[in-house]
Design a protein around this motif. Structure first.
Motif, PDB file in Angstrom:
ATOM      1  N   ASP A 281     -29.630  68.628 106.781  1.00 42.74           N
ATOM      2  CA  ASP A 281     -29.080  69.743 107.956  1.00 42.74           C
ATOM      3  C   ASP A 281     -29.858  69.572 109.107  1.00 42.74           C
ATOM      4  N   SER A 282     -30.665  68.575 109.183  1.00 45.42           N
ATOM      5  CA  SER A 282     -31.489  68.409 110.314  1.00 45.42           C
ATOM      6  C   SER A 282     -30.962  66.951 110.981  1.00 45.42           C
ATOM      7  N   LEU A 283     -30.323  67.312 112.070  1.00 46.18           N
ATOM      8  CA  LEU A 283     -29.848  66.071 112.882  1.00 46.18           C
ATOM      9  C   LEU A 283     -30.988  65.196 113.319  1.00 46.18           C
ATOM     10  N   VAL A 284     -31.942  65.909 113.922  1.00 49.24           N
ATOM     11  CA  VAL A 284     -33.146  65.019 114.374  1.00 49.24           C
ATOM     12  C   VAL A 284     -33.671  64.036 113.389  1.00 49.24           C
ATOM     13  N   LEU A 285     -33.953  64.754 112.180  1.00 51.78           N
ATOM     14  CA  LEU A 285     -34.399  63.831 111.117  1.00 51.78           C
ATOM     15  C   LEU A 285     -33.566  62.655 110.634  1.00 51.78           C
ATOM     16  N   ALA A 286     -32.196  62.971 110.680  1.00 53.16           N
ATOM     17  CA  ALA A 286     -31.182  61.894 110.190  1.00 53.16           C
ATOM     18  C   ALA A 286     -31.146  60.836 111.301  1.00 53.16           C
ATOM     19  N   LYS A 287     -31.403  61.144 112.597  1.00 52.74           N
ATOM     20  CA  LYS A 287     -31.497  60.103 113.709  1.00 52.74           C
ATOM     21  C   LYS A 287     -32.582  59.405 113.436  1.00 52.74           C
ATOM     22  N   MET A 288     -33.591  59.783 113.377  1.00 56.75           N
ATOM     23  CA  MET A 288     -34.936  59.153 113.324  1.00 56.75           C
ATOM     24  C   MET A 288     -34.749  58.157 111.889  1.00 56.75           C
ATOM     25  N   ILE A 289     -34.203  58.527 110.974  1.00 56.53           N
ATOM     26  CA  ILE A 289     -34.109  57.826 109.705  1.00 56.53           C
ATOM     27  C   ILE A 289     -33.117  56.654 109.939  1.00 56.53           C
ATOM     28  N   ASN A 290     -32.247  56.844 110.595  1.00 52.46           N
ATOM     29  CA  ASN A 290     -31.073  55.747 111.108  1.00 52.46           C
ATOM     30  C   ASN A 290     -31.355  55.020 112.251  1.00 52.46           C
ATOM     31  N   GLY A 291     -32.609  55.281 112.708  1.00 49.08           N
ATOM     32  CA  GLY A 291     -32.989  54.365 114.063  1.00 49.08           C
ATOM     33  C   GLY A 291     -32.298  54.697 115.284  1.00 49.08           C
ATOM     34  N   LYS A 292     -31.699  56.096 115.325  1.00 46.24           N
ATOM     35  CA  LYS A 292     -30.986  56.333 116.536  1.00 46.24           C
ATOM     36  C   LYS A 292     -31.827  57.140 117.566  1.00 46.24           C
ATOM     37  N   GLU A 293     -33.090  57.558 117.038  1.00 44.54           N
ATOM     38  CA  GLU A 293     -33.948  58.109 117.774  1.00 44.54           C
ATOM     39  C   GLU A 293     -35.378  57.875 117.614  1.00 44.54           C
ATOM     40  N   GLU A 294     -36.475  57.680 118.349  1.00 39.82           N
ATOM     41  CA  GLU A 294     -37.475  57.216 118.218  1.00 39.82           C
ATOM     42  C   GLU A 294     -38.091  58.198 117.219  1.00 39.82           C
ATOM     43  N   THR A 295     -39.087  57.989 116.239  1.00 42.50           N
ATOM     44  CA  THR A 295     -39.597  58.531 115.073  1.00 42.50           C
ATOM     45  C   THR A 295     -40.968  59.143 115.870  1.00 42.50           C
ATOM     46  N   TRP A 296     -41.194  60.383 115.629  1.00 44.49           N
ATOM     47  CA  TRP A 296     -42.270  61.356 116.125  1.00 44.49           C
ATOM     48  C   TRP A 296     -43.412  60.789 115.292  1.00 44.49           C
ATOM     49  N   PRO A 297     -44.568  60.508 115.997  1.00 40.45           N
ATOM     50  CA  PRO A 297     -45.777  60.044 115.400  1.00 40.45           C
ATOM     51  C   PRO A 297     -46.219  60.859 114.204  1.00 40.45           C
ATOM     52  N   LYS A 298     -46.104  62.133 114.280  1.00 38.19           N
ATOM     53  CA  LYS A 298     -46.537  62.909 113.193  1.00 38.19           C
ATOM     54  C   LYS A 298     -45.730  62.488 112.002  1.00 38.19           C
ATOM     55  N   LEU A 299     -44.500  62.239 112.135  1.00 38.06           N
ATOM     56  CA  LEU A 299     -43.564  61.942 110.961  1.00 38.06           C
ATOM     57  C   LEU A 299     -43.183  60.624 110.480  1.00 38.06           C
ATOM     58  N   LYS A 300     -44.100  59.543 111.334  1.00 36.89           N
ATOM     59  CA  LYS A 300     -43.919  58.048 110.875  1.00 36.89           C
ATOM     60  C   LYS A 300     -44.329  57.665 109.499  1.00 36.89           C
ATOM     61  N   PRO A 301     -45.364  58.285 108.678  1.00 33.41           N
ATOM     62  CA  PRO A 301     -45.679  57.924 107.247  1.00 33.41           C
ATOM     63  C   PRO A 301     -44.656  58.365 106.444  1.00 33.41           C
ATOM     64  N   ILE A 302     -43.778  59.401 106.336  1.00 36.98           N
ATOM     65  CA  ILE A 302     -43.076  59.867 105.650  1.00 36.98           C
ATOM     66  C   ILE A 302     -41.598  59.054 105.952  1.00 36.98           C
ATOM     67  N   ILE A 303     -41.360  59.053 107.389  1.00 34.37           N
ATOM     68  CA  ILE A 303     -40.101  58.200 107.702  1.00 34.37           C
ATOM     69  C   ILE A 303     -40.304  56.839 107.181  1.00 34.37           C
ATOM     70  N   GLN A 304     -41.121  56.367 107.440  1.00 38.07           N
ATOM     71  CA  GLN A 304     -41.457  54.631 106.765  1.00 38.07           C
ATOM     72  C   GLN A 304     -41.117  54.699 105.290  1.00 38.07           C
ATOM     73  N   GLU A 305     -41.720  55.370 104.348  1.00 42.41           N
ATOM     74  CA  GLU A 305     -41.501  55.609 103.095  1.00 42.41           C
ATOM     75  C   GLU A 305     -39.927  55.636 102.825  1.00 42.41           C
ATOM     76  N   ILE A 306     -39.228  56.757 103.660  1.00 39.99           N
ATOM     77  CA  ILE A 306     -38.053  56.941 103.299  1.00 39.99           C
ATOM     78  C   ILE A 306     -36.913  55.765 103.549  1.00 39.99           C
ATOM     79  N   THR A 307     -37.157  55.227 104.797  1.00 37.45           N
ATOM     80  CA  THR A 307     -36.665  54.060 105.142  1.00 37.45           C
ATOM     81  C   THR A 307     -36.899  52.684 104.209  1.00 37.45           C
ATOM     82  N   HIS A 308     -38.080  52.655 103.641  1.00 39.42           N
ATOM     83  CA  HIS A 308     -38.527  51.618 102.676  1.00 39.42           C
ATOM     84  C   HIS A 308     -37.399  51.775 101.530  1.00 39.42           C
ATOM     85  N   SER A 309     -37.400  53.001 101.152  1.00 37.01           N
ATOM     86  CA  SER A 309     -36.583  53.305  99.889  1.00 37.01           C
ATOM     87  C   SER A 309     -34.985  52.961 100.150  1.00 37.01           C
ATOM     88  N   LEU A 310     -34.604  53.337 101.294  1.00 37.27           N
ATOM     89  CA  LEU A 310     -33.164  53.112 101.591  1.00 37.27           C
ATOM     90  C   LEU A 310     -33.199  51.559 101.985  1.00 37.27           C
TER      91      LEU A 310
END
Length: 314
Positions: A218-247
């Motif tokens: 239910d987080s539109l910003v999170l979904a956009k960052m994971i799908n490469g539609k919005e630049e990833t916030w520096p604070k979230l980079k480690p966990i976003i990288q883990e998620i995108t790697h799994s995907l």
């Protein structure tokens, strides 16, 4: 004032005791990524780069936040320490560094450091309201609203130190396959907690051997960052990288935005985690009695997809 290191300034921004939207706003300031009139003129979106409030020819981010007469009045009326000579710098980075280093400069005084990011946010918001809606708020009202926003956020953040996350997986008929709930403490912002819930759900589906899964957040910003539609916030980079790697290693997995109104089940599971006496995660393969009526209420809003809906409550 010497020009501060941009790396040091960025690091200080992400360490500020404030909300994630303010962190992101200040990060955009440092990267000159806000739609100030001068920026819009530079990229040929508009022909007029003036400040609509004071008619200054070049409305930069620094002008909006520090140099415009309105901004100067807001800072003057606030309890925040003024510059030593009373003059704002013509460098945005120097001004930001000064107001974000007040506690270092005045260690024995109340520096009102927590108020600074909310004043910057309110000045920006009031500029937009003036420009697009014709609303002209008094400078004192801006200070009062910044104080109110800060106090509200600090009180809410104290309540949110204990957080629960939950996710549910369902087949195309809406029947529950698995659910997970876990209690966390001191995770951080709601979007960080949501990312943790999503990561846990993805890892669980991989372990259980599911091949085709649609993950809903239910987080539109999170979904956009994971799908490469919005630049990833520096604070979230480690966990976003883990998620995108799994995907990337599970090609039939995808993450989409889905309104919380259509996934009350995950929200209910996250709330249940508050009752846990420890931080040990719980997995359910049989639907618990407290979840039955929520699952049934959610079913009309489901599409014909396998899905996992993570959520967090804080």
């Amino acid at each position: 004032m010497d020009q501060p290191s941009l790396d040091a300034l960025s690091q200080r921004i992400w360490k500020l005791n404030t909300g994630s939207k303010i962190h992101h706003f200040l990060w955009k300031c440092v990267n000159n990524a806000l739609p100030a009139a001068a920026n819009m003129k530079h990229i040929h979106i508009t022909k007029d780069g003036r400040c609509m409030r004071c008619s200054m020819e070049n409305e930069t981010i620094n002008h909006i936040l520090f140099e415009c007469p309105y901004a100067r009045l807001v800072w003057a009326l606030s309890p925040v320490h003024a510059p030593v000579d009373g003059i704002m710098s013509d460098s945005l980075y120097s001004n930001l560094w000064r107001v974000m280093s007040l506690q270092d400069r005045y260690p024995k005084e109340e520096a009102h450091a927590d108020l600074v990011p909310w004043l910057l946010w309110r000045i920006w918001k009031n500029r937009n309201d003036f420009l697009f809606q014709g609303k002209d708020y008094a400078a004192q009202d801006a200070v009062n609203k910044a104080l109110e926003d800060m106090k509200e956020w600090l009180e809410r953040s104290e309540e949110e130190k204990k957080e629960g996350v939950g996710w549910v997986s369902r087949d195309y008929t809406g029947r529950m396959l698995w659910a997970g709930a876990r209690r966390f403490q001191g995770v951080g912002s709601p979007i960080e907690t949501e990312a943790i819930a999503l990561q846990w759900a993805i890892q669980s589906m991989i372990r259980f051997g599911y091949k085709h899964v649609q993950f809903e957040t239910d987080s539109l910003v999170l979904a956009k960052m994971i799908n490469g539609k919005e630049e990833t916030w520096p604070k979230l980079k480690p966990i976003i990288q883990e998620i995108t790697h799994s995907l990337s290693t599970n090609r039939s997995y995808r993450v989409e935005y889905f309104s919380r109104d259509g996934n009350k089940t995950a929200d209910r599971i996250a709330k249940e985690a508050f009752s846990f006496m420890n931080h040990v995660p719980k997995l359910y393969s049989v639907m618990p009695s407290w979840l039955i009526h929520v699952i049934e209420a959610d079913m009309p809003s489901l599409g014909s997809n396998y899905d996992v809906g993570p959520n967090n409550v804080g």
